[in-house]
Enzyme design. Sequence first.
Site, short mmCIF file in Angstrom:
data_model
loop_
_atom_site.label_atom_id
_atom_site.label_comp_id
_atom_site.label_asym_id
_atom_site.label_seq_id
_atom_site.Cartn_x
_atom_site.Cartn_y
_atom_site.Cartn_z
N CYS A 185 -15.98 17.70 5.20
CA CYS A 185 -15.52 16.41 5.03
C CYS A 185 -16.06 15.68 3.87
O CYS A 185 -15.76 14.17 2.68
CB CYS A 185 -15.18 15.30 5.72
SG CYS A 185 -16.31 14.87 7.08
N GLU B 19 -19.43 17.49 21.48
CA GLU B 19 -18.36 16.29 20.61
C GLU B 19 -19.54 15.60 21.30
O GLU B 19 -19.49 14.76 22.87
CB GLU B 19 -17.07 16.21 20.69
CG GLU B 19 -16.89 14.63 20.72
CD GLU B 19 -16.70 14.20 19.49
OE1 GLU B 19 -16.61 15.15 17.99
OE2 GLU B 19 -17.28 13.05 19.43
N CYS C 123 0.94 -0.95 0.16
CA CYS C 123 0.10 0.21 0.58
C CYS C 123 0.53 1.76 -0.17
O CYS C 123 1.73 1.98 0.84
CB CYS C 123 -1.14 0.13 1.20
SG CYS C 123 -2.10 1.92 1.08
N ASP D 110 -17.60 21.44 12.35
CA ASP D 110 -17.16 20.16 11.44
C ASP D 110 -17.47 19.41 11.48
O ASP D 110 -16.82 17.95 12.46
CB ASP D 110 -15.08 20.47 12.64
CG ASP D 110 -13.71 19.13 11.26
OD1 ASP D 110 -15.00 19.02 10.10
OD2 ASP D 110 -13.41 18.86 11.82
#
Length: 451
Positions: free
Chosen positions: A408, A336, A160, A381
């Site tokens: 993302c 969170e 990889c 985020d």
Amino acid sequence: MKRRDIIEFEVGKMEFGGTSVSMLGNREIHMKGGLTGQKVKASVKKTRSGKADVKMLELLENSPMETVTPCKHFNACGGCSMLSVPYEKQLEIKEKQVMDLFLNQDIFGFQFQGIEGSPQERLYRNKMEYTFGDEVKDGPLTLGMHKKGRHIDIVTVDGCFLVDQDFIKVLTSTVEYFNEKDLPYYRGMSHKGYLRHLVVRKGVNTKELMVNIVTSSQVDFDMTEYKEMLLSLDTDAEMASILHTINDGLADAVQCDELRVLHGRDYINEELLGLKFTISPFSFFQTNTKGAEKLYTMAREFVGDHSDKVVFDLYSGTGTIGQVMAGAASKVYGIELIEEAVVAANNNAKLNGLTNCEFVAGDVGKTVKNFKVKPDLIIVDPPRPGVHKDAIRDIAGFGAKEIVYISCNPKTLVLDLVEFKNYGYEVEKVKCMDMFPNTPHVETVVKLKKI
Ligand code: SAH
């Protein structure tokens, strides 16, 4: 054209997330995978008026833009679909895909600052989650990634390109060790077997390794010899943490019923932009350390002067972003979901001598409204599904002048931006950051201003 027809065509446009849209006659062909310019053979799964969904069967001809020699697992492992494309071209493709998503939602009139590349195009990952299995039925034990498009076959990815030699050494020695022991791997269908996953994490700037072997409780195997074997490896980083996680959960995901520390600590240290962070086995940490430093610097630039401001860091993970801002801010509050990450975030802040940070556990959608303070700036985020609609309403309800959205997943980002607009927030500027070279993913940073 009808279901089960076999067709051949040239791949047209690549869309964000690794899908492609091509034209065959006047029909729009939608397919998972495909690089612009490849000639492929595919079978038709479904047709609708003027459209068809197909599955790729065979690559007939490479695309002219595939000029890089990929790793030996390319096309077998589903990981890096763009590895054969030169990096500059990959960046161009991703930038265009993100722009297209904005335009599709009629989001215009902002300053687009383009895309920044990852400091490393290869060997950039600091975490891998490998699965035990076999490549052919009843073949030797393998450990690595799922074969492209398959749920059960596993390829040992010892060549990889995304990870450094420490990962490869741990991977190959582990698969060799357990091959000799003749222990059964865990089968997802019958829920029988022992060996499940191997999670390797690395503190890139601190040179610390964490190896976490995940098994069921179905065999009582003594891991002492395995631990000794790992400690004898000639790794560049220090073996700071060797863990054994017992997981009898039915889902194909790493969860923890019991954690046994075989060696060292149950966490590793990492450093980002001069700040220290402890990474615990199950909490989120950006998977590209050098890229994360660039991303957080970019976020700080987007935030601008935040001296003496009250900042919210929502979806704070181990509190990285909040702490990067805390030097100048008057106060940082974070939320969170994962309790373990919140504990780590508060400890990290202490470790870094930051007394103005407070991280709390909770679901942003349910708890952000409980904050009684008024923020000057909100940073979000979120994970791939984006920000929950109730959370957008509550976040906007604080009336902060500025919001910085780090995403993302540009697909959910643009939908959330439309929702923010309904509450009076307009996009001021956008910049992309490639945290995941050779894969279809990309991070996007957006600054929103209250009109
Ligand atoms: N800002 C952090 C983490 C970003 S990843 C960093 O840069 O490292 C997204 C985080 O959101 C994860 O830590 C995840 O556990 C958390 N999360 C997911 N859903 C959430 C929710 N509904 N409320 C609060 N946090 C959530």
